[in-house]
Design a protein around this motif. Structure first.
Motif, PDB file in Angstrom:
ATOM      1  N   ARG A  63      16.299   4.037  -2.055  1.00  0.00           N
ATOM      2  CA  ARG A  63      17.194   3.458  -3.064  1.00  0.00           C
ATOM      3  C   ARG A  63      16.666   2.080  -3.443  1.00  0.00           C
ATOM      4  O   ARG A  63      16.442   1.224  -2.576  1.00  0.00           O
ATOM      5  CB  ARG A  63      18.622   3.355  -2.527  1.00  0.00           C
ATOM      6  CG  ARG A  63      19.235   4.682  -2.120  1.00  0.00           C
ATOM      7  CD  ARG A  63      20.714   4.539  -1.809  1.00  0.00           C
ATOM      8  NE  ARG A  63      21.478   4.360  -3.026  1.00  0.00           N
ATOM      9  CZ  ARG A  63      22.054   5.356  -3.709  1.00  0.00           C
ATOM     10  NH1 ARG A  63      21.921   6.608  -3.287  1.00  0.00           N
ATOM     11  NH2 ARG A  63      22.741   5.118  -4.788  1.00  0.00           N
ATOM     12  N   LEU A  64      16.485   1.833  -4.722  1.00  0.00           N
ATOM     13  CA  LEU A  64      15.907   0.559  -5.129  1.00  0.00           C
ATOM     14  C   LEU A  64      16.824  -0.614  -4.845  1.00  0.00           C
ATOM     15  O   LEU A  64      16.359  -1.756  -4.736  1.00  0.00           O
ATOM     16  CB  LEU A  64      15.505   0.583  -6.604  1.00  0.00           C
ATOM     17  CG  LEU A  64      16.551   0.634  -7.702  1.00  0.00           C
ATOM     18  CD1 LEU A  64      15.895   0.169  -9.017  1.00  0.00           C
ATOM     19  CD2 LEU A  64      17.076   2.034  -7.950  1.00  0.00           C
ATOM     20  N   GLU A  65      18.144  -0.362  -4.694  1.00  0.00           N
ATOM     21  CA  GLU A  65      19.059  -1.472  -4.412  1.00  0.00           C
ATOM     22  C   GLU A  65      19.026  -1.896  -2.946  1.00  0.00           C
ATOM     23  O   GLU A  65      19.657  -2.903  -2.580  1.00  0.00           O
ATOM     24  CB  GLU A  65      20.486  -1.113  -4.825  1.00  0.00           C
ATOM     25  CG  GLU A  65      21.099   0.089  -4.139  1.00  0.00           C
ATOM     26  CD  GLU A  65      20.942   1.357  -4.944  1.00  0.00           C
ATOM     27  OE1 GLU A  65      21.865   2.191  -4.890  1.00  0.00           O
ATOM     28  OE2 GLU A  65      19.898   1.521  -5.609  1.00  0.00           O
ATOM     29  N   ASP A  72       8.671  -5.189  -0.402  1.00  0.00           N
ATOM     30  CA  ASP A  72       7.655  -4.744   0.560  1.00  0.00           C
ATOM     31  C   ASP A  72       6.643  -3.815  -0.106  1.00  0.00           C
ATOM     32  O   ASP A  72       5.436  -3.909   0.150  1.00  0.00           O
ATOM     33  CB  ASP A  72       8.326  -4.028   1.736  1.00  0.00           C
ATOM     34  CG  ASP A  72       9.142  -4.962   2.617  1.00  0.00           C
ATOM     35  OD1 ASP A  72       9.007  -6.194   2.459  1.00  0.00           O
ATOM     36  OD2 ASP A  72       9.934  -4.457   3.440  1.00  0.00           O
ATOM     37  N   LEU A  73       7.139  -2.925  -0.962  1.00  0.00           N
ATOM     38  CA  LEU A  73       6.247  -1.982  -1.636  1.00  0.00           C
ATOM     39  C   LEU A  73       5.269  -2.708  -2.551  1.00  0.00           C
ATOM     40  O   LEU A  73       4.061  -2.426  -2.544  1.00  0.00           O
ATOM     41  CB  LEU A  73       7.083  -0.984  -2.436  1.00  0.00           C
ATOM     42  CG  LEU A  73       6.311   0.052  -3.257  1.00  0.00           C
ATOM     43  CD1 LEU A  73       5.473   0.951  -2.352  1.00  0.00           C
ATOM     44  CD2 LEU A  73       7.277   0.892  -4.097  1.00  0.00           C
ATOM     45  N   MET A  74       5.774  -3.652  -3.325  1.00  0.00           N
ATOM     46  CA  MET A  74       4.897  -4.361  -4.263  1.00  0.00           C
ATOM     47  C   MET A  74       3.939  -5.299  -3.541  1.00  0.00           C
ATOM     48  O   MET A  74       2.804  -5.504  -3.985  1.00  0.00           O
ATOM     49  CB  MET A  74       5.742  -5.104  -5.299  1.00  0.00           C
ATOM     50  CG  MET A  74       6.454  -4.147  -6.249  1.00  0.00           C
ATOM     51  SD  MET A  74       7.482  -4.948  -7.492  1.00  0.00           S
ATOM     52  CE  MET A  74       6.245  -5.782  -8.487  1.00  0.00           C
ATOM     53  N   ALA A  75       4.362  -5.842  -2.415  1.00  0.00           N
ATOM     54  CA  ALA A  75       3.466  -6.689  -1.627  1.00  0.00           C
ATOM     55  C   ALA A  75       2.304  -5.867  -1.071  1.00  0.00           C
ATOM     56  O   ALA A  75       1.152  -6.314  -1.046  1.00  0.00           O
ATOM     57  CB  ALA A  75       4.233  -7.349  -0.497  1.00  0.00           C
ATOM     58  N   LEU A 112      14.490  -5.364  -8.151  1.00  0.00           N
ATOM     59  CA  LEU A 112      13.176  -5.215  -8.778  1.00  0.00           C
ATOM     60  C   LEU A 112      12.685  -6.537  -9.348  1.00  0.00           C
ATOM     61  O   LEU A 112      11.513  -6.912  -9.192  1.00  0.00           O
ATOM     62  CB  LEU A 112      13.233  -4.161  -9.880  1.00  0.00           C
ATOM     63  CG  LEU A 112      11.922  -3.967 -10.654  1.00  0.00           C
ATOM     64  CD1 LEU A 112      10.836  -3.411  -9.742  1.00  0.00           C
ATOM     65  CD2 LEU A 112      12.120  -3.048 -11.849  1.00  0.00           C
ATOM     66  N   LEU A 113      13.562  -7.268 -10.024  1.00  0.00           N
ATOM     67  CA  LEU A 113      13.164  -8.547 -10.605  1.00  0.00           C
ATOM     68  C   LEU A 113      12.774  -9.552  -9.517  1.00  0.00           C
ATOM     69  O   LEU A 113      11.811 -10.320  -9.686  1.00  0.00           O
ATOM     70  CB  LEU A 113      14.297  -9.103 -11.473  1.00  0.00           C
ATOM     71  CG  LEU A 113      14.557  -8.331 -12.777  1.00  0.00           C
ATOM     72  CD1 LEU A 113      15.866  -8.777 -13.414  1.00  0.00           C
ATOM     73  CD2 LEU A 113      13.397  -8.505 -13.755  1.00  0.00           C
TER      74      LEU A 113
END
Length: 337
Positions: A63-65, A72-75, A112-113
């Motif tokens: 869940r993106l929230e 963590d994913l973007m890092a 996300l932001l």
């Protein structure tokens, strides 16, 4: 090395089509989806199986929230672009379960932001909706029109997403392009959408509910035409604060941020009766029609002004309603007959 894209809502209707296109074009795709049960999860699983047939696709079921998931994913993965499609969809369902729209559309977009603030991608592309135009009556809808009269809570959360994205774009220099989608349809569509419901009911010999007594118009957009527009905008020059001298007519580029909103539609509104006629022709079967009043939250018409989109990426394919509906009916018969 292939370029990496993060797509949220990757097992959804539009997300699936976009991921498949990016993968076919040679991208590495990180697909995040919560696999919620708002509609038939088995349909999402079948879409996901197709995407997992590509070696360059990576599935993240979350869940993106949830705090930290996106950061963590973007890092770890450092995607070059992010396409944010995950959302609680549906105008009518927002009357029944408004909290789910707060959690997914508001809290999820915030997460996300924040992740993008910490790990900035080269370009963020975020989904909005034609529903933000709300009670506006002057058409076609242009991106620079005032949008302060949303008629459903779903639309209100998507307008809030636009405002949230603009503030982060201004404060942290994030290049963001917002999409406003117009009544997308086609194969692999959601069961809660009109086309799916109409075809299913007609095949089963049940009447279809025709709201506002058929006096509705929608700017129906075939899903592959929509995806072509999105892909071209991915590769278009991201909004830049120093590009004000390059503005095209009717540009929505913010005066204070690298942020822009773009309509993606066919710019050809169709009467609901003509839409139903196209379904009947494709199925070779007449519909039993149950005429009803307009539902709360619905608007009588939508119509996209697409001049800005054309100026940015050129002319897009324009699949006819007859061809698009026929493609859906063939897919439905292959999967549900």
């Amino acid at each position: 090395m292939p370029r990496t894209a993060l797509v949220t809502g990757s097992a959804g209707f539009i997300g699936f089509h976009l991921c498949r296109r990016l993968l076919s074009d040679g991208w590495r795709v990180l697909g995040l989806d919560a696999m919620t049960d708002y509609y038939d999860v088995s349909l999402k699983r079948r879409r996901l199986e197709i995407l997992q047939g590509f070696d360059t696709y990576k599935t993240i079921e979350a869940r993106l929230e949830t705090p930290g998931v996106l950061s963590d994913l973007m890092a770890a993965e450092k995607p070059e672009i992010v396409v944010h499609l995950a959302a609680q969809a549906g105008v009518r369902y927002s009357l029944e379960a408004p909290r789910s729209y707060v959690e997914s559309n508001l809290v999820g977009t915030f997460e996300l932001l924040e992740a993008a603030r910490a790990h900035p991608p080269a370009h963020m592309l975020m989904a909005s909706t034609s529903s933000v135009y709300g009670a506006n009556t002057e058409m076609p809808y242009a991106e620079t029109d005032k949008v302060d009269t949303q008629m459903s809570f779903y639309a209100a959360t998507k307008k809030a997403n636009e405002a949230m994205a603009h503030s982060y774009s201004h404060l942290f220099g994030l290049p963001i392009t917002m999409f406003r989608f117009f009544t997308v349809y086609g194969p692999w569509g959601r069961p809660d959408m009109a086309l799916f419901k109409f075809v299913k009911a007609i095949r089963e010999g049940r009447p279809i509910d025709v709201y506002n007594h058929g006096r509705m118009k929608r700017d129906f957009t075939y899903v592959e035409d929509l995806v072509e527009g999105m892909v071209r905008l991915v590769d278009a020059t991201p909004p830049r604060p120093d590009s004000r001298n390059e503005l095209v007519g009717g540009d929505s580029l913010s005066p204070v941020a690298p942020w822009r909103v773009v309509n993606i539609g066919l710019s050809k509104p169709v009467e609901l009766g003509d839409f139903i006629a196209a379904i009947e022709a494709a199925m070779g079967q007449d519909a039993q029609k149950n005429y009803m009043d307009i539902q709360p939250g619905d608007v009588p018409a939508t119509w996209a002004d697409t001049r800005l989109l054309t100026a940015l990426v050129g002319d897009l394919p324009a699949t006819s309603l007859e061809d698009g509906v026929s493609a859906f009916v063939r897919w439905y018969e292959e999967n549900y007959s």
